[in-house]
Scaffold this active site. Structure first.
Site, PDB file in Angstrom:
ATOM      1  N   GLU A  92       0.832  -1.232   0.112  1.00 13.21           N
ATOM      2  CA  GLU A  92      -0.004   0.067  -0.133  1.00 13.21           C
ATOM      3  C   GLU A  92       0.875   1.419  -0.039  1.00 13.21           C
ATOM      4  OE1 GLU A  92      -4.279  -0.975   1.945  1.00 13.21           O
ATOM      5  OE2 GLU A  92      -2.613  -0.680   3.389  1.00 13.21           O
ATOM      6  N   CYS A 110       3.569   8.524   0.893  1.00 11.25           N
ATOM      7  CA  CYS A 110       3.951   8.047   1.871  1.00 11.25           C
ATOM      8  C   CYS A 110       4.299   6.502   1.339  1.00 11.25           C
ATOM      9  CB  CYS A 110       2.924   7.828   3.165  1.00 11.25           C
ATOM     10  SG  CYS A 110       3.362   6.877   4.330  1.00 11.25           S
ATOM     11  N   CYS A 117       6.744  -6.381   8.183  1.00 15.81           N
ATOM     12  CA  CYS A 117       7.873  -5.631   8.948  1.00 15.81           C
ATOM     13  C   CYS A 117       8.405  -6.733   9.976  1.00 15.81           C
ATOM     14  CB  CYS A 117       7.333  -4.300   9.457  1.00 15.81           C
ATOM     15  SG  CYS A 117       8.574  -3.700  10.333  1.00 15.81           S
ATOM     16  N   CYS A 121       6.372  -3.936  16.307  1.00 12.62           N
ATOM     17  CA  CYS A 121       5.699  -2.951  17.318  1.00 12.62           C
ATOM     18  C   CYS A 121       4.371  -3.408  17.472  1.00 12.62           C
ATOM     19  CB  CYS A 121       5.977  -1.477  16.565  1.00 12.62           C
ATOM     20  SG  CYS A 121       7.603  -0.879  16.067  1.00 12.62           S
ATOM     21  N   CYS A 124       1.242  -1.639  15.649  1.00 12.20           N
ATOM     22  CA  CYS A 124       1.146  -1.298  14.296  1.00 12.20           C
ATOM     23  C   CYS A 124       0.618  -2.593  13.696  1.00 12.20           C
ATOM     24  CB  CYS A 124       2.809  -1.052  13.874  1.00 12.20           C
ATOM     25  SG  CYS A 124       2.893  -0.970  12.125  1.00 12.20           S
ATOM     26  N   CYS A 340      -1.095   6.340   9.727  1.00 14.38           N
ATOM     27  CA  CYS A 340       0.093   5.571  10.446  1.00 14.38           C
ATOM     28  C   CYS A 340      -0.160   4.311  10.815  1.00 14.38           C
ATOM     29  CB  CYS A 340       0.602   6.581  11.442  1.00 14.38           C
ATOM     30  SG  CYS A 340       1.297   7.988  10.720  1.00 14.38           S
TER      31      CYS A 340
HETATM   32  N1  SAH Z   1       9.220   1.444  10.344  1.00  9.49           N
HETATM   33  C1  SAH Z   1       9.095   3.169  10.344  1.00  9.49           C
HETATM   34  C2  SAH Z   1       8.514   3.767   9.376  1.00  9.49           C
HETATM   35  C3  SAH Z   1       6.985   3.061   9.244  1.00  9.49           C
HETATM   36  S1  SAH Z   1       6.003   3.310  10.593  1.00  9.49           S
HETATM   37  C4  SAH Z   1       8.939   3.347  11.683  1.00  9.49           C
HETATM   38  O1  SAH Z   1       8.394   2.535  12.639  1.00  9.49           O
HETATM   39  O2  SAH Z   1       9.350   4.422  12.266  1.00  9.49           O
HETATM   40  C5  SAH Z   1       5.682   5.195  10.439  1.00  9.49           C
HETATM   41  C6  SAH Z   1       4.880   5.816  11.897  1.00  9.49           C
HETATM   42  O3  SAH Z   1       3.842   5.063  12.260  1.00  9.49           O
HETATM   43  C7  SAH Z   1       5.938   5.281  12.835  1.00  9.49           C
HETATM   44  O4  SAH Z   1       6.338   6.519  13.714  1.00  9.49           O
HETATM   45  C8  SAH Z   1       4.988   4.505  13.688  1.00  9.49           C
HETATM   46  O5  SAH Z   1       5.424   4.496  15.021  1.00  9.49           O
HETATM   47  C9  SAH Z   1       3.779   4.979  13.525  1.00  9.49           C
HETATM   48  N2  SAH Z   1       2.653   4.131  13.878  1.00  9.49           N
HETATM   49  C10 SAH Z   1       2.656   2.752  13.592  1.00  9.49           C
HETATM   50  N3  SAH Z   1       1.452   2.103  14.147  1.00  9.49           N
HETATM   51  C11 SAH Z   1       0.899   3.113  14.700  1.00  9.49           C
HETATM   52  C12 SAH Z   1      -0.666   3.360  14.815  1.00  9.49           C
HETATM   53  N4  SAH Z   1      -1.534   2.518  15.169  1.00  9.49           N
HETATM   54  N5  SAH Z   1      -1.208   4.756  15.109  1.00  9.49           N
HETATM   55  C13 SAH Z   1      -0.152   5.832  14.932  1.00  9.49           C
HETATM   56  N6  SAH Z   1       1.048   5.465  14.360  1.00  9.49           N
HETATM   57  C14 SAH Z   1       1.360   4.457  14.393  1.00  9.49           C
HETATM   58 FE1  SF4 Z   2       7.710  -1.920  11.523  1.00 12.51          FE
HETATM   59 FE2  SF4 Z   2       5.194  -0.809  11.976  1.00 12.51          FE
HETATM   60 FE3  SF4 Z   2       7.122  -0.862  14.010  1.00 12.51          FE
HETATM   61 FE4  SF4 Z   2       7.483   0.748  11.691  1.00 12.51          FE
HETATM   62  S1  SF4 Z   2       5.940   0.839  13.458  1.00 12.51           S
HETATM   63  S2  SF4 Z   2       8.994  -0.532  12.548  1.00 12.51           S
HETATM   64  S3  SF4 Z   2       6.229  -0.491  10.226  1.00 12.51           S
HETATM   65  S4  SF4 Z   2       6.335  -2.879  13.042  1.00 12.51           S
END
Ligand code: SAH
Ligand code: SF4
Length: 359
Positions: A92, A110, A117, A121, A124, A340
């Site tokens: 996406e 974006c 990934c 996290c 996410c 995000c």
């Molecule tokens: N992997 C990288 C870039 C992709 S995620 C990273 O983690 O930075 C981009 C941003 O979205 C990151 O700051 C991440 O913490 C945030 N993010 C992930 N899941 C989210 C969620 N459910 N709500 C808000 N931000 C989120």
């Molecule tokens: Fe991966 Fe999502 Fe964590 Fe970014 S926020 S490092 S995309 S698991």
């Protein structure tokens, strides 16, 4: 399938010279791929038919990928597309537009750098999918070209690119850098380096490498917690000293590039949003030239909730009162699961989307 959009201009020069074509043909090819965003090699009208046929017979494609679906948010400012890679993998990409008075809107693409990934996290959606594979630079550039083409039809253009889609860009370092070089080369896509931001959950060695590339791209580090214990809970793959290591890496990045690093902090109700943690974060960042971007967490299947507005503003106020530069991220595209952390490509996502299909 090999994407011409994944070649650096010097490689396009090599390609044309191998085909016994004069150098200006390379510029024409780059123009067709990156400025006109042509869909098909057969449509590179600047090139002689025979040369186009040769490209086709060698398996070259332009810079674009097939689009499975495109959905638009109710306000029309967020557009999400699901693209199919050569091997059938789906990714996406999102376009976010910010209207500006009397001007064309700021149009930020974006991009995803991985399918899935591996960082896991907990809040996410991409992290919960697990890791599928790294994308190539051509596949990253294709996401930008897709929206460039979309905007071109309206007389608009891509103004910014953020590496904040699916995946961890610095865990796919070589292809990420290559994509950045293609996107910023004046002979290729020609975007200003300062208009690109890479977001990382923190691969320290790669942050140092990025600092030494001689690029002027922005760096955002996803911190989410002011202490090691809480960070490890939210980012299970983080090492035991990741908070400290990331602060040091951010300072080195600033020293090497002169660019202030942004710390992203996804605010989760009852988990990392207390006034005490805000003060702890303020103490940690005091005296450092940084910026904090608070992201009230977007709902995913993980069950992590967004704090009440009042609590978000309180967290922000504590940081500001302590002299820390801080903003709350404007939420975009939540209802189409384009915000995000909401990107994933399996059915769970597509079902929760209330779709407005384009075409
Ligand atoms: N992997 C990288 C870039 C992709 S995620 C990273 O983690 O930075 C981009 C941003 O979205 C990151 O700051 C991440 O913490 C945030 N993010 C992930 N899941 C989210 C969620 N459910 N709500 C808000 N931000 C989120
Ligand atoms: Fe991966 Fe999502 Fe964590 Fe970014 S926020 S490092 S995309 S698991």
């Amino acid at each position: 399938m090999t994407l011409l959009g994944g070649l650096l201009p010097a490689e396009v020069d090599e390609l044309t010279s191998r085909m016994d074509l004069p150098r200006y043909r390379a510029d024409q090819l780059l123009q067709a791929v990156h400025r006109e965003c042509v869909e098909d090699v057969a449509n590179i009208r600047q090139w002689p038919a025979q040369a186009r046929e040769q490209l086709q017979s060698e398996g070259w494609e332009t810079g674009l990928l097939p689009v499975i679906r495109t959905v638009v948010s109710d306000d029309g400012e967020t557009t999400k597309s699901l693209l199919r890679l050569g091997d059938g993998t789906l990714v996406e990409a999102v376009l976010m537009q910010y209207p500006e008075e009397g001007k064309h809107p700021r149009s930020t693409v974006c991009v995803s750098t991985q399918a899935g990934c591996a960082m896991g996290c907990v809040f996410c959606a991409t992290g919960q999918m697990g890791f599928e594979r790294n994308l190539t630079a051509g596949e990253v550039v294709a996401q930008v070209l897709h929206f460039a083409r979309f905007l071109r039809e309206r007389g608009e253009h891509v103004t910014n690119v953020v590496f904040m889609g699916m995946g961890e860009p610095l865990a796919n370092y070589a292809e990420t850098i290559r994509a950045i070089r293609i996107l910023t080369d004046p002979r290729a896509f020609g975007l200003g380096q300062r208009h690109i931001t890479v977001s990382t959950v923190g691969v320290v060695r790669s942050i140092d490498r990025l600092a030494s590339e001689g690029l002027q791209v922005g760096l955002a580090i996803s911190l989410h917690a002011p202490n090691e214990e809480l960070r490890q809970e939210l980012v299970p793959t983080a090492g035991p000293t990741s908070v400290r290591d990331l602060l040091d890496a951010a300072s080195r990045y600033f020293d090497a590039t002169g660019r202030r690093v942004t710390f992203e902090y996804a605010l989760i109700d009852g988990v990392n949003d207390s006034p005490e943690l805000a003060s702890e974060l303020a103490t940690l960042l005091r005296g450092r030239r940084t910026h904090v971007n608070l992201i009230p967490v977007n709902p995913t299947a993980g069950g992590y909730g967004r704090p009440a507005r009042k609590r978000v503003l309180e967290f922000e106020r504590i940081l500001r009162d302590a002299g820390i530069n801080c903003t709350v991220r404007v939420e975009k595209g939540t209802e189409i699961a384009a915000a995000c952390g909401q990107l994933r490509t399996d059915d769970a996502n597509q079902r929760q989307v209330n779709v407005t299909l384009v075409e």
